[in-house]
Design an enzyme around this catalytic site. Sequence first.
Site, PDB file in Angstrom:
ATOM      1  N   SER A  96       0.960  -1.059  -0.646  1.00  0.00           N
ATOM      2  CA  SER A  96       0.163  -0.160   0.209  1.00  0.00           C
ATOM      3  C   SER A  96       1.506   1.644   0.284  1.00  0.00           C
ATOM      4  CB  SER A  96      -0.951   0.167   1.174  1.00  0.00           C
ATOM      5  OG  SER A  96      -1.963  -0.897   0.701  1.00  0.00           O
ATOM      6  N   VAL A 125       1.504  -3.651   3.605  1.00  0.00           N
ATOM      7  CA  VAL A 125       1.375  -4.595   4.230  1.00  0.00           C
ATOM      8  C   VAL A 125       3.200  -5.408   4.305  1.00  0.00           C
ATOM      9  CG1 VAL A 125      -1.079  -5.148   5.037  1.00  0.00           C
ATOM     10  CG2 VAL A 125       0.085  -5.363   2.842  1.00  0.00           C
ATOM     11  N   TYR A 146      -3.992   3.388   8.129  1.00  0.00           N
ATOM     12  CA  TYR A 146      -5.574   2.536   8.024  1.00  0.00           C
ATOM     13  C   TYR A 146      -6.237   3.093   9.034  1.00  0.00           C
ATOM     14  CZ  TYR A 146      -2.653  -0.209   5.199  1.00  0.00           C
ATOM     15  OH  TYR A 146      -2.190  -1.045   3.951  1.00  0.00           O
ATOM     16  N   LYS A 174       0.954   3.454  -2.840  1.00  0.00           N
ATOM     17  CA  LYS A 174      -0.527   4.031  -3.470  1.00  0.00           C
ATOM     18  C   LYS A 174      -0.224   5.544  -3.089  1.00  0.00           C
ATOM     19  CE  LYS A 174      -3.183   0.744  -1.059  1.00  0.00           C
ATOM     20  NZ  LYS A 174      -4.096   0.441  -0.645  1.00  0.00           N
ATOM     21  N   TYR A 177      -2.734  -2.625 -10.800  1.00  0.00           N
ATOM     22  CA  TYR A 177      -2.645  -2.808 -10.099  1.00  0.00           C
ATOM     23  C   TYR A 177      -2.018  -3.266  -8.550  1.00  0.00           C
ATOM     24  CZ  TYR A 177      -4.489  -1.755  -4.694  1.00  0.00           C
ATOM     25  OH  TYR A 177      -4.978  -1.253  -3.416  1.00  0.00           O
TER      26      TYR A 177
END
Lengths: 308, 308, 308, 308
Positions: free
Chosen positions: A64, A261, A243, A67, A191
């Site tokens: 992540s 993660v 998160y 991102k 992605y």
Amino acid sequence: MFDLLNKIVNENKKYIKNGHVATYIPALAEVDENQLGVAIVDLRDCNCKEYFAGDYNKSFAIESTSKVIALIMAMMDNSPQYVFRKIGVEPSGFAFNSILNMKINNKPYPSNPFINAGAIIVNSLIMGKNSNEKTNRILEFTRKLTNNPNIHVIEDIYLSEKRTGDINRSLAYYMKGHGLIDNVEDVLDCYFRQCSISVTAIDLARIGAILANKGVSPFTGEMIIPRDICTIVKSIMVTCGLYDESGDFAVHIGIPAKSGVGGGILATVPNKMGIGVFGPSLDAMGNSVAGVKILQQLSNELVLDIFD
Amino acid sequence: MFDLLNKIVNENKKYIKNGHVATYIPALAEVDENQLGVAIVDLRDCNCKEYFAGDYNKSFAIESTSKVIALIMAMMDNSPQYVFRKIGVEPSGFAFNSILNMKINNKPYPSNPFINAGAIIVNSLIMGKNSNEKTNRILEFTRKLTNNPNIHVIEDIYLSEKRTGDINRSLAYYMKGHGLIDNVEDVLDCYFRQCSISVTAIDLARIGAILANKGVSPFTGEMIIPRDICTIVKSIMVTCGLYDESGDFAVHIGIPAKSGVGGGILATVPNKMGIGVFGPSLDAMGNSVAGVKILQQLSNELVLDIFD
Amino acid sequence: MFDLLNKIVNENKKYIKNGHVATYIPALAEVDENQLGVAIVDLRDCNCKEYFAGDYNKSFAIESTSKVIALIMAMMDNSPQYVFRKIGVEPSGFAFNSILNMKINNKPYPSNPFINAGAIIVNSLIMGKNSNEKTNRILEFTRKLTNNPNIHVIEDIYLSEKRTGDINRSLAYYMKGHGLIDNVEDVLDCYFRQCSISVTAIDLARIGAILANKGVSPFTGEMIIPRDICTIVKSIMVTCGLYDESGDFAVHIGIPAKSGVGGGILATVPNKMGIGVFGPSLDAMGNSVAGVKILQQLSNELVLDIFD
Amino acid sequence: MFDLLNKIVNENKKYIKNGHVATYIPALAEVDENQLGVAIVDLRDCNCKEYFAGDYNKSFAIESTSKVIALIMAMMDNSPQYVFRKIGVEPSGFAFNSILNMKINNKPYPSNPFINAGAIIVNSLIMGKNSNEKTNRILEFTRKLTNNPNIHVIEDIYLSEKRTGDINRSLAYYMKGHGLIDNVEDVLDCYFRQCSISVTAIDLARIGAILANKGVSPFTGEMIIPRDICTIVKSIMVTCGLYDESGDFAVHIGIPAKSGVGGGILATVPNKMGIGVFGPSLDAMGNSVAGVKILQQLSNELVLDIFD
């Protein structure tokens, strides 16, 4: 500083046992969860020195944390205004892969670019005629940000993500059904590759340093990211970066950061430094359990809290 | 600076017509929606000067901005650790008075201290044997923060809030049913009074200046709020301060702030200044429509974005 | 038939241990959970005989089963059309005391008259100038339905309900805040009394027999409930009568029924019979665990499933 | 009876203008919305006569009414017990294609077999090695139920469904991600075909008559569906058959029924008759607007309400 980082890595190893490596894909479950490392690119030195300790040069999947890179590219390829007509910037209060974000709040688009639904939209906004071309552009840009020519897609992570990515596929088709994206399989392919890029703590620290330095490479003096885009990214890192632990992280640590993660955390202290942490043992929220502790100690000892 | 503030107030008056005064209680609906004012307490001057323009000294109901003061008191009366065992600090992604926050996320406590449910808990943690005693303590503390002895509860706002506060009553009984508070009516009585305190833009700017100055009064040098509590409060203002517009405000303005439906916004730029804005015409999210624009222009012109 | 009922009661005692008495109020927690009884008023006999077995004449708190009586009265006092402009008739898919029912579905009124929110509205529609007068009317009507002059409010259940009824209070204030009811405390007082009425399995069987007999008392021939109101009530018992177990009950048993956490179940087989069951040990959904089994066996052995 | 049906069709044509044909797929949007027809297979006659009026023999897409057939097959291919270990039978209180059903209620499986998520699971439980084989079995069984050898998949409806079925695809991948189905694209292909079967009001009336007749064909005397499966299906039609209008339909009409967005409604009155209605103009809930009115009038005039 080297001494400080070594001390901090050692002191925080004890937290590793409070978490576990991610297990949702086989390739991540095999990672050695005892690894822990940190790297800092310090802008306060005139010659911008790099400091590090522990497993700072071990490779891991960016997950992540990618991102952040994708959001920067989507804004540079289009404009911030364009991107934020497609996704929101509000923290969502839901687990990161939940399809509820849009549905329950009756929103026409995903809450923010760091939940999976939003990140899939962001990927779809990166220029390139297909997954291959877009992936190459993401890799090129990441190499430039990290000054690391070895940046590549970790093949077995990518294949693992792709094979098991049904919840992301569900999100993507839901958004296609609402007219938000097209070419679901091509966007997802890119992605999944974006999430499978190999990085080290040093790489993340260098990206953090550029964001901290208003987009200018501290090594070459080149403007790599427009200043306004850096500011936007740092603000979203604070409100949505960890998160459902983002608010807690803001309260106790106060540094813009984005976790993954794979165990990495990219942190950026405006005008001061970039920090990269790697520790694949994760807490219940999906953030590096010892990595968060390292950042907390760094924030205290170096007085880095931006809210102070 | 006076010239700048006058210019900014005048330039942003045009946005007033994009909103409306709050109408959920009669006493707020009667407020003249054309008012607009701003005040700054600037820590960068050696003698900490105050600047202002427009309706900077008009009184209005503090409403949700009081949640900042109550949170500070609850943490000082107990400790931050104690308070955050009773409420969370995560942005919620729901409208500010929604009872869904706890239920849907299966949380044992309200998401954060700035949604109504959380703010009711916070009020219950302020020391004092009943509503009267607690209200007096809140008024005393607010007078100290603002150096304004005229701070008082606006009686008709309080009665209006109390008469029509059924959604808050519903939240409070829900939390009583889950063992989170006792003495619902007494806590609500104090909560309604807390929301009905009279302030001016200058008052808010002074509170902001103390928060910006790590808790030390810039006028007397007295430590009024512990430094760690100031840091915590500023971080929560960023993640949760403007209801469901908090993320957008962080992206475009980047200043810790807390709004109220009375039209006030309390903003605080760490180590630089406190800002108070008053403009009772509200946008759809419940924030001062012209007030937000004034803060955006100030952030740009004075380079105040903490994420820059 | 007496033999059959004795056999069925004995055979289903073994299920008692799979559940527990309700504990949310002290007065219910003290009930002996080993009780089990059943009563039938059979319309198929020319002289409408009553059959029973086990603890058929033990008194218990009617609890949610009173929602059937209150709904009948609200429709008789006003009209079905009027009542269903104030509440819906759709099964809700949520736990029986959840405040989510209205909020999440964006409905202007509670989903149905058998969830608590809807039942509170229904109580508010019963004629009477206050709780006392309404309670007396409910008692009078229940005595008439059951031909039992001893029907009364169990004082300690009522006081227990009232003292601990905060979730219901929360629901009521939420609805007041949305303009659906007034006089929250008076309505709740009557609602808590309505739930605390003392009944036996025989009483419930007699009410069920009148509903089965299109509103006509099988004993006196008097029309006590209009036929269309009986039909409506029986249909809602099927779709919403057993909380989140209603669909399962319809599939496996197929008899209109309404349960209560006191352990009672009122069942009504159109044109055939009324059945009352009492077994205070409840399953996870709040329904009498052995009582449901008894109804299942009766449905099979006497071929009562209305969907067959 | 023919006269009655003609009268009823004519009297209810006025309601057509209160609705519109489904527009979510182009092939449905082109249907003439002024069509209206009804058919009855009456078990009460010794020779089981068929009655009809209006557009009773016009073909249309079966859509969600196929969920009844698929559920019967899944239970016959496996067993009711097996099927209901994979899906629930509780009404859901959510719109028919909502992904919230499972997520928000924290259920391990879809609420019931008539919401799309549940119906996709049901399709996956029908025997057959792939979509072709399963589709052929569904067609064969439907031909047997309707005694109509012309039953076929309407190709352009199927292709339209398949091309635009992204929300169903999203549901299916969500369930795959939770281990509930495999082979998403093959299951969906069969599901889209199942929904695209061509039927007439007469066909639906014949299926309804078999269900009403406990599974025995009233024409041949052959047992086509086991009796217990008929009972189960009829009960679920009452609790879940008309989307979010099921409770209302039970209250006002009281006949087990299942609608489809093609404009059909299959109704079944236990031991009395099967009814098929066709009227493609739909109300806001997705049910035939004039078709519901026809069933209401039939229920009143022929006294068919099973709750009466």
